[in-house]
Scaffold this active site. Structure first.
Site, PDB file in Angstrom:
ATOM      1  N   LYS A 193       0.830  -1.214   0.000  1.00 37.94           N
ATOM      2  CA  LYS A 193       0.000   0.000   0.000  1.00 37.94           C
ATOM      3  C   LYS A 193       0.860   1.258   0.000  1.00 37.94           C
ATOM      4  CE  LYS A 193      -2.350   1.860   3.730  1.00 37.94           C
ATOM      5  NZ  LYS A 193      -3.382   1.845   4.774  1.00 37.94           N
ATOM      6  N   THR A 224     -12.031   5.460   6.591  1.00 34.80           N
ATOM      7  CA  THR A 224     -12.826   5.796   5.398  1.00 34.80           C
ATOM      8  C   THR A 224     -13.206   4.543   4.602  1.00 34.80           C
ATOM      9  OG1 THR A 224     -10.907   5.970   3.950  1.00 34.80           O
ATOM     10  CG2 THR A 224     -11.551   7.965   5.149  1.00 34.80           C
ATOM     11  N   THR A 227      -8.693   1.790   2.318  1.00 37.37           N
ATOM     12  CA  THR A 227      -7.670   0.735   2.290  1.00 37.37           C
ATOM     13  C   THR A 227      -8.293  -0.626   1.972  1.00 37.37           C
ATOM     14  OG1 THR A 227      -6.356   1.949   3.898  1.00 37.37           O
ATOM     15  CG2 THR A 227      -5.876  -0.406   3.682  1.00 37.37           C
TER      16      THR A 227
HETATM   17  C1  R5P Z   1      -3.104   2.166   8.241  1.00 29.10           C
HETATM   18  O1  R5P Z   1      -1.937   2.015   8.336  1.00 29.10           O
HETATM   19  C2  R5P Z   1      -4.130   1.453   9.053  1.00 29.10           C
HETATM   20  O2  R5P Z   1      -3.655   0.215   9.484  1.00 29.10           O
HETATM   21  C3  R5P Z   1      -5.424   1.293   8.280  1.00 29.10           C
HETATM   22  O3  R5P Z   1      -5.173   0.522   7.132  1.00 29.10           O
HETATM   23  C4  R5P Z   1      -6.006   2.628   7.877  1.00 29.10           C
HETATM   24  O4  R5P Z   1      -5.942   3.537   8.923  1.00 29.10           O
HETATM   25  C5  R5P Z   1      -7.423   2.484   7.428  1.00 29.10           C
HETATM   26  O5  R5P Z   1      -7.908   3.724   7.040  1.00 29.10           O
HETATM   27  P1  R5P Z   1      -8.926   3.873   5.842  1.00 29.10           P
HETATM   28  O6  R5P Z   1     -10.092   2.985   6.157  1.00 29.10           O
HETATM   29  O7  R5P Z   1      -9.303   5.328   5.859  1.00 29.10           O
HETATM   30  O8  R5P Z   1      -8.226   3.490   4.591  1.00 29.10           O
END
Ligand code: R5P
Length: 301
Positions: A193, A224, A227
C-alpha cells in the site's frame, strides 16, 4: 476495583463490570447550555482503584476531554488509583513530525493523559507504526492488548471457510494477519500500500494466489474504508471465492460501511471497541481478563 466509563463506552463498561462481577460506578455526564461538559461521580470511590473505560472514536477530542474530567472527578472523590482502558486510541497516527511545523499529537496526548493522574493504561490493537512498544511511549505502565484472536475465532465459528487465506492490506498489518492465520490454520500474506493522502491510497497486489480461495482480509481499523475497499477489489479481480473483511476498530466514517460491501466483501466483522453495526465480537472478556490478571499480579508483588 470499580469499573466506570465515559459516554463513548457505556455498554462496554457494563459488560466488563459484569464479566468481572464488579460494580459499575455511575457518572452524571451532561452539557451546560453553552456546550461545556459537566461530569460528576455518583457512587463512592473513596480509597478505590477505578478502571475508566473510554474509546476515542468519531469525536476523539470530545471523548478525550471527557476522560480528563472523569479522572478529575474521581481524584476529587479520593479514588486511590486510576487505570485507563482506551479500547480505541485515537491520535496514534501522528507519532512523528512528518512535515515541518506539525504537532506531535501522540506525544502530546500521552503527556495530557499522564498529567491528569492516570496510573496505568490499556489499549487494544493500537495503531502502532513507528512506535512499536506502547510501554516505551508512556511513562506509566501501558499495555496494548489484541482482539485479533477473538475476531479470528468468531470467523472460524460463524462463517464457512473452505480454503482460507489471510491477507493484510499493507506492511503494518502483517502482525495481525499472522495472528489471525494461526487461529484459522491458514497461510497469510500482505499487499503493498502507498498512501497518497488521508483519503487516497494505492494498493498493489504481490505474488498473490487467491484464485478460488476464501480470503480473510484483516486490518487494525477501518476509517474511510479506502484501504480495505481497494484491497477487496484486487482480491476479487484475482478470482477469490469469497472475502471476509475484518478489523478491530470499525470507525466507519462517512460511507465506509457501504464502500466495503460495494467493493465486493461478503462479510464485515469487527469488535465493540467502536460501537457499530458489525461489532459482533466483544472485547469485554479481553479487558476483564487483563484487569483481573494485573490485579492478581499486583497483589502478589
Ligand atoms: C493504516 O496504516 C491502518 O492500518 C489502516 O489501514 C487505515 O488507517 C485504514 O484507514 P482507511 O479505512 O481510511 O483506509
Amino acid at each position: 476495583m470499580i469499573i466506570t466509563s465515559g459516554t463513548a463506552s457505556e455498554v462496554l463498561g457494563i459488560k466488563v463490570a459484569r464479566e468481572m462481577k464488579l460494580l459499575k460506578s455511575k457518572m452524571e455526564i451532561k452539557r451546560f447550555p453553552d456546550g461545556e461538559k459537566y461530569v460528576r461521580v455518583l457512587d463512592s470511590v473513596e480509597g478505590e482503584e477505578v478502571a475508566v473505560i473510554q474509546s476515542f472514536y468519531r469525536t476523539p477530542d470530545e471523548f478525550l476531554f471527557e476522560y480528563f474530567l472523569i479522572v478529575d472527578a474521581l481524584r476529587g472523590s479520593n479514588a486511590k488509583r486510576i487505570v485507563a482502558v482506551f479500547p480505541y486510541f485515537a491520535y496514534a497516527r501522528q507519532d512523528e513530525r512528518f512535515k515541518p511545523g506539525e504537532a506531535l499529537s501522540l506525544e502530546s496526548v500521552i503527556k495530557l493523559i499522564e498529567s491528569v493522574g492516570t496510573d496505568e493504561v490499556y489499549t487494544i490493537d493500537m495503531h502502532l507504526h513507528r512506535v512499536s512498544d506502547i510501554g516505551k511511549a508512556f511513562n506509566v505502565p501501558a499495555y496494548n492488548l489484541t482482539a485479533i484472536p477473538e475476531i479470528a475465532k468468531y470467523i472460524k465459528k460463524n462463517i464457512e471457510l473452505k480454503d482460507p487465506v489471510v491477507l493484510g492490506p499493507d506492511e503494518e498489518s502483517e502482525q495481525w494477519a499472522k495472528v489471525a492465520a494461526k487461529q484459522l490454520d491458514s497461510r497469510y500474506d500482505i499487499l503493498e500500500k502507498k498512501r497518497l493522502s488521508a483519503e487516497q491510497i494505492e494498493i498493489k497486489p504481490r505474488s498473490l494466489d487467491v484464485k478460488g480461495k476464501d480470503v480473510v482480509l484483516i486490518d487494525d481499523m477501518i476509517s474511510t474504508g479506502g484501504t480495505l475497499a481497494e484491497a477487496i477489489k484486487i482480491i476479487r479481480k484475482e478470482g477469490a471465492r469469497s472475502v471476509v473483511a475484518a478489523c478491530s476498530h470499525a470507525v466507519l466514517v462517512e460511507n465506509a460501511y457501504t464502500r466495503i460491501f460495494e467493493a465486493g466483501a461478503d462479510y464485515l466483522v469487527s469488535t465493540d471497541t467502536v460501537p457499530s453495526p458489525v461489532s459482533y465480537v466483544s472485547v469485554a472478556g479481553l479487558i476483564a481478563d487483563a484487569l483481573t490478571k494485573r490485579l492478581a499480579q499486583r497483589k502478589r508483588d
